[in-house]
Design an enzyme around this catalytic site. Structure first.
Site, PDB file in Angstrom:
ATOM      1  N   ASP A  37      31.402  40.698  42.686  1.00  0.00           N
ATOM      2  CA  ASP A  37      32.431  41.342  43.491  1.00  0.00           C
ATOM      3  C   ASP A  37      33.541  41.909  42.605  1.00  0.00           C
ATOM      4  OD1 ASP A  37      33.450  38.049  44.476  1.00  0.00           O
ATOM      5  OD2 ASP A  37      34.347  39.249  42.903  1.00  0.00           O
ATOM      6  N   LYS A  59      34.512  43.340  47.999  1.00  0.00           N
ATOM      7  CA  LYS A  59      35.253  43.588  49.231  1.00  0.00           C
ATOM      8  C   LYS A  59      36.740  43.593  48.915  1.00  0.00           C
ATOM      9  CE  LYS A  59      33.834  40.002  51.523  1.00  0.00           C
ATOM     10  NZ  LYS A  59      33.129  39.328  50.456  1.00  0.00           N
ATOM     11  N   MET A 173      46.126  36.385  47.944  1.00  0.00           N
ATOM     12  CA  MET A 173      45.873  37.549  48.811  1.00  0.00           C
ATOM     13  C   MET A 173      46.993  37.740  49.832  1.00  0.00           C
ATOM     14  SD  MET A 173      41.800  36.766  49.464  1.00  0.00           S
ATOM     15  CE  MET A 173      42.161  35.095  50.024  1.00  0.00           C
TER      16      MET A 173
END
Length: 512
Positions: A37, A59, A173
């Site tokens: 990723d 993603k 995040m």
């Protein structure tokens, strides 16, 4: 029905390629397929073999290239195709990495798996900014919370129970929610003056951070244009800055290396220990030459009084072939009886420097001569003083070996045989990539590396060009470039010293 392979969920760490575990790197080197990723450093893909299948499934918030269900299907599919599959995940697979969902999918499909823990950004990124997430009398606990939830993009329910928390809180995040996080903590009773920090691209050369308090950190982060990926830290330890006050000599210097993996690895350690950011550019590989001339030299070794080695590669390839040790086999493929070290009896051994001498010791052999200065010229001059016209010299080395060595020996009336036993060629997939990093220095480990660099479309830009020897510097001239420095000693230590000299000169010029 074919038995499925094993899927390894490997934590890639927070970004710096050096923070992957040894176990993770070993699995990457032997896997048939790697599924990765956007959080994993793409430099880690260099650990994988050239023919390894690479599948990007990254993603990011607001842009999904693959749904989680699709990733699960890929894992199952590739496990039925390859014996070893690596799922490379940023940080640790189980820290907001949805590793548990992938494990459940593998269990449902009957696919064997193993989880290899990784260094999580929740701990590593604050540490890279000098923030310990626990510290005696300041913080005896820490809490890691996601900065958003899938359902509504808001903060998770756990966030609203931090009023009595006395430790450090780390948010992953959560940059887009920074204001809501700070206001929410203050609404729960946290002091407005509580230290806070936001660290972007933690552990990477592009790391950027802002410090402040719950009251002003949002404003400061906006002013500094902090973006993703970033880690938010709140608590008393966020006010600490445990970083050495002394600047390392190559701090912030960007260096690209063209050479074999072994050369790059040895040089990387020396340069990074001084603060440099190092990247492999145009990787090279050693390709053995199995000619009839090489085989004949094994059979007629008694013709020679001296064996001269100019690299560790030359030592290993020649002695493995001589002793029938290639690929773990004690047979040279020609039906000859296996040889042992006694076939070297009566021959003296010379090497160009320390690294080559160490390679010789791997075979329990001692060098009879090592020049004080590690270069082809000094090796040749030293041998010319010691040898006579009665001596016969065999030099097993690279196809592109320096002509200076044999020229000096021949001028001294010494008969020598230059024996090419390997070539150095561009590794598969080592061509030019889009958006390549700009470097302050480019290091070339061989003349063949210079040729490969330019022929695969690379250009040096504004970087200073450094070579490991005179032959490499001459190769640069053939492409219209002048070396800014060349190591007199053909060693990684020699080139490191030259880089340090050049960096110091540049620093002085900037100060003037």
């Amino acid at each position: 029905m074919k038995e499925p392979g094993c899927v390894y969920l490997v934590g890639a760490g927070p970004g710096d390629e050096g923070l992957i575990t040894v176990r993770g790197a070993q699995l990457l080197s032997c896997c048939g397929c790697v599924i990765y990723d956007h959080l994993a450093s793409e430099k880690l893909l260099n650990y994988a073999a050239a023919d390894c299948e690479r599948i990007f499934v990254g993603k990011q918030k607001g842009r999904h290239s693959r749904k989680q269900e699709e990733i699960n299907e890929i894992l199952v599919e590739k496990a039925r195709q390859y014996a070893v599959v690596v799922r490379l995940k940023g940080g640790d697979p189980y820290v907001f990495g949805r590793g548990g969902e992938e494990v459940l999918a593998l269990e449902a499909a009957g696919i064997p798996y193993e989880v290899v823990p990784g260094v999580t950004s929740a701990i590593a990124v604050p540490a890279s900014a000098g923030i310990p997430i626990t510290h005696r009398q300041l913080s005896r606990s820490f809490h890691v919370i996601t900065g958003h939830t899938k359902a509504d993009g808001g903060l998770p329910e756990d966030f609203y129970h931090l009023g009595d928390c006395k430790g450090t809180v780390v948010f992953l995040m959560g940059v887009s929610q920074l204001g809501a996080i700070c206001r929410g903590l203050m609404d729960q009773g946290w002091d407005r003056a509580t230290p806070a920090a936001v660290i972007q691209n933690g552990t990477l050369p592009t790391q950027k951070e802002v410090r402040g308090t719950l009251e002003n950190i949002e404003e400061r982060a906006k002013a500094a244009q902090i973006g993703t990926p970033a880690v938010i830290v709140a608590g008393e330890t966020a006010g600490l800055r445990f970083l050495s006050g002394s600047r390392r000599s190559l701090e912030g210097v960007r260096i690209g290396i063209t050479g074999t993996d072994g050369f790059t690895s040895r040089l990387r350690g020396l340069l990074e220990s001084r603060g440099a950011s190092v990247q492999a550019v145009c990787r090279m590989e050693v390709v053995p030459i199995r000619s009839q001339e090489v085989l004949d030299s094994y059979e007629h070794l008694d013709r020679y009084t001296w064996l001269v080695f100019t690299s560790g590669n030359g030592v290993r390839l020649y002695l493995d072939g001589l002793l029938g040790l290639e690929n773990g086999c004690r047979d040279d493929g020609q039906g000859a009886a296996p040889r042992d070290l006694r076939c070297l009896g009566g021959r003296k051994l010379a090497v160009i420097g320390r690294g080559t001498e160490e390679a010789l010791r791997e075979y329990h052999l001692q060098a009879d001569y090592v020049p004080e200065i590690f270069s082809s010229r000094q090796l040749a001059l030293g041998l010319a003083e010691r040898l006579t016209a009665k001596d016969q010299v065999l030099i097993p080395r690279a196809l592109q070996g320096s002509r200076e060595l044999t020229k000096i020996l021949e001028q001294a009336g010494i008969c020598c045989c230059n024996l090419p036993i390997y070539d150095v060629k561009t590794a598969e997939g080592a061509g030019r990539r889009e958006e390549e990093e700009q470097f302050d220095f480019l290091i070339f480990g061989s003349a063949s590396g210079v040729a490969a660099f330019f022929e695969t479309g690379h250009r040096p830009g504004q970087a200073k060009l450094c070579c490991i020897g005179e032959a490499t510097a001459k190769a640069l001239q053939r492409y219209g470039y002048q070396a800014d420095c060349a190591a007199e000693e053909a060693t990684v230590q020699g080139i490191t010293e030259k880089i340090l000299e050049q960096a110091a000169q540049t620093s002085c010029q900037e100060e003037l």
